[in-house]
Scaffold this motif. Structure first.
Motif: not given
Ligand code: HEC
Length: 251
Positions: A59, A62-63, A127, A130, A135, A148-149, A153, A179-180, A185, A207
């Motif tokens: 995660c 990106c986060h 991305n 988006a 987080l 929710y999380i 996932l 979702i973008a 996982l 997570i």
């Molecule tokens: C390659 C980049 C990338 C990775 C790696 C990634 N994410 Fe994301 N994640 C994003 C993007 C881009 C968004 C925004 C999505 C959207 O707005 O449509 C997002 C959104 C989310 C959200 C928000 C949902 C919401 O309600 O707004 C959660 C929770 C999340 N990610 C959890 C995780 C977790 C946990 C991991 C690791 C296991 C992870 N992400 C790995 C790119 C990534």
């Protein structure tokens, strides 16, 4: 009088059906069995550490997790050396050099998790338009956040990973259903307590548990305080009852 409220009433009557619809295309999170549920519930340190591994293994690309300092990880059972070793894997901004140019240095215990992108523009560009949200507080920012999380996932259709032509992924739990974020996982990313490979479902729980702790690291203190208050009130009630009997005994 009524006239003054008419615009508000009208606005409400239009707004309500629209929001009901918006909520309608989002599935309710599935309830998981969390270790911290109930009044005596506490975090499962081993689970939080497994969640941390997944976070730092995936995660973090990106986060951000900007409210967590590396030293906070000692609370979930890392030794100071382990937290320090983890910190050192990250680069943060250092003091300017003698020419005034920016420098970087390895992170230390007192640093926070650094953001993966320099700014929002870079995040968006990389991305598909988006921005991956920070987080740290996600589990509090969404209704029923932990569930929710975990649900988001582990959604089965989502994890098949078939994007639309716009590069979006179907996810029943995400508002709007698309979702973008590509499913982050995959088998082999995390392990269970016994060392076996964790399933997507198990990793989602781990997570989500970790992100619940980042959003509410003081949950156990809060519950402990609640229990103490209840105990105190019980004792006080007993004492008051006994003194009432004493005082009124001879009346
Ligand atoms: C390659 C980049 C990338 C990775 C790696 C990634 N994410 Fe994301 N994640 C994003 C993007 C881009 C968004 C925004 C999505 C959207 O707005 O449509 C997002 C959104 C989310 C959200 C928000 C949902 C919401 O309600 O707004 C959660 C929770 C999340 N990610 C959890 C995780 C977790 C946990 C991991 C690791 C296991 C992870 N992400 C790995 C790119 C990534």
């Amino acid at each position: 009088m009524m006239k003054r409220f008419m615009p508000a009433i009208l606005a409400l009557s239009f707004a309500l059906p629209a929001s009901a619809l918006a909520a309608g295309d989002q599935a309710h999170p599935e309830s998981r069995n969390w270790s911290w549920n109930g009044i005596f519930g506490t975090y499962d340190r081993a689970q939080l550490q497994r969640g941390l591994e997944i976070f730092t293994g995936q995660c973090i690309n990106c986060h951000g997790l900007k409210f967590i300092h590396f030293r906070d990880l000692i609370q979930i059972g890392l030794s100071e050396d382990q937290a320090e070793a983890l910190a050192e894997q990250f680069e943060v901004a250092g003091d300017p050099d003698e020419w005034g140019d920016p420098t970087t240095r390895p992170a230390k215990l007192f640093d926070r998790f650094p953001d993966p992108y320099r700014n929002e523009e870079e995040a968006r560009a990389l991305n598909n338009g988006a921005v991956p949200p920070d987080l740290s507080l996600m589990a509090k920012a969404r209704p029923d956040g932990s569930n929710y999380i975990a649900s988001l996932l582990s959604d089965a259709e989502y994890n098949e990973g078939n994007p639309t032509d716009d590069g979006l992924y179907h996810n029943a739990y995400f508002p709007g259903g698309l979702i973008a974020m590509a499913p982050p996982l995959y088998e082999g990313l995390g392990v269970n307590a016994d060392g076996s490979d964790a399933s997507i479902d198990e990793m989602s729980d781990d997570i989500a548990a970790f992100l619940t702790w980042t959003a509410e690291p003081r949950l156990e203190d809060r519950k402990g305080m609640g229990l103490k208050v209840i105990l105190f009130l019980l004792v006080l009630t007993g004492l008051l009852y006994v003194s009432k009997r004493k005082i009124w005994a001879n009346v």
